[in-house]
Design a protein around this motif. Structure first.
Motif, PDB file in Angstrom:
ATOM      1  N   LYS A  50       0.808  -1.185  -0.032  1.00 23.97           N
ATOM      2  CA  LYS A  50       0.160   0.219  -0.070  1.00 23.97           C
ATOM      3  C   LYS A  50       0.884   1.419  -0.011  1.00 23.97           C
ATOM      4  O   LYS A  50       0.327   2.438  -0.348  1.00 23.97           O
ATOM      5  N   VAL A  51       2.238   1.109   0.371  1.00 25.03           N
ATOM      6  CA  VAL A  51       2.923   2.255   0.356  1.00 25.03           C
ATOM      7  C   VAL A  51       3.467   2.659  -1.072  1.00 25.03           C
ATOM      8  O   VAL A  51       4.157   1.848  -1.766  1.00 25.03           O
ATOM      9  N   THR A  52       3.222   3.810  -1.503  1.00 23.00           N
ATOM     10  CA  THR A  52       3.618   4.078  -2.957  1.00 23.00           C
ATOM     11  C   THR A  52       4.549   5.446  -2.965  1.00 23.00           C
ATOM     12  O   THR A  52       4.776   5.806  -4.023  1.00 23.00           O
ATOM     13  N   SER A  53       5.048   5.805  -1.713  1.00 21.02           N
ATOM     14  CA  SER A  53       6.114   7.182  -1.847  1.00 21.02           C
ATOM     15  C   SER A  53       6.786   7.217  -0.404  1.00 21.02           C
ATOM     16  O   SER A  53       6.325   6.558   0.527  1.00 21.02           O
ATOM     17  N   GLY A  56       4.796   8.643   2.057  1.00 21.89           N
ATOM     18  CA  GLY A  56       3.835   7.598   2.643  1.00 21.89           C
ATOM     19  C   GLY A  56       4.358   6.447   3.491  1.00 21.89           C
ATOM     20  O   GLY A  56       3.882   5.959   4.322  1.00 21.89           O
ATOM     21  N   LYS A  59       4.862   7.938   6.925  1.00 19.92           N
ATOM     22  CA  LYS A  59       3.570   7.935   7.350  1.00 19.92           C
ATOM     23  C   LYS A  59       3.072   6.470   8.047  1.00 19.92           C
ATOM     24  O   LYS A  59       2.516   6.365   9.255  1.00 19.92           O
ATOM     25  N   GLN A  60       3.386   5.536   7.389  1.00 21.24           N
ATOM     26  CA  GLN A  60       3.157   4.136   7.674  1.00 21.24           C
ATOM     27  C   GLN A  60       4.019   3.954   9.076  1.00 21.24           C
ATOM     28  O   GLN A  60       3.353   3.151   9.903  1.00 21.24           O
ATOM     29  N   ARG A  63       2.602   5.439  11.666  1.00 17.04           N
ATOM     30  CA  ARG A  63       1.357   4.656  12.334  1.00 17.04           C
ATOM     31  C   ARG A  63       1.642   3.292  13.137  1.00 17.04           C
ATOM     32  O   ARG A  63       0.947   3.045  14.054  1.00 17.04           O
ATOM     33  N   TYR A  89      11.976  -0.425  -0.618  1.00 17.61           N
ATOM     34  CA  TYR A  89      11.117   0.175  -1.669  1.00 17.61           C
ATOM     35  C   TYR A  89      11.876   0.898  -2.808  1.00 17.61           C
ATOM     36  O   TYR A  89      11.123   1.144  -3.724  1.00 17.61           O
TER      37      TYR A  89
END
Length: 95
Positions: A50-53, A56, A59-60, A63, A89
């Motif tokens: 779900k992480v695309t940047s 992001g 932020k993940q 979280r 990534y």
């Protein structure tokens, strides 16, 4: 707002967010100590992640840190995101 105050604020914000890179070795230690409690590396390598940047990813990481009840500093989040980005990534970092 004068240009100097703006520049100092922007540099501080970028440093805190890890946008210009954190310490991957410290990040690796944090990830290996904390993140593998919930999952292995398969979450980073699956094709439908779900992480695309890079923002992001940061932020993940934040979280997950909150869900585990950890008390990481922004620098720790940046370090963990830097490690995950370098190891899995491969998002481009801004210069």
């Amino acid at each position: 707002m004068n240009k100097r105050v703006f520049a100092v604020g922007l540099i501080s914000l970028l440093a805190a967010s890890g946008a210009h890179g954190g310490d991957a070795a410290k990040g690796q230690q944090l990830v290996e100590t904390n993140c593998v409690r919930c999952h292995g590396s398969e979450v980073y390598t699956r094709p439908d992640h779900k992480v695309t940047s890079l923002p992001g990813l940061e932020k993940q990481v934040q979280r997950c840190e909150q869900m585990l009840g950890l008390t990481w500093f922004d620098e720790d989040i940046g370090n963990a995101a830097t490690y995950l980005n370098q190891a899995y990534y491969k998002f481009k970092q801004s210069p």
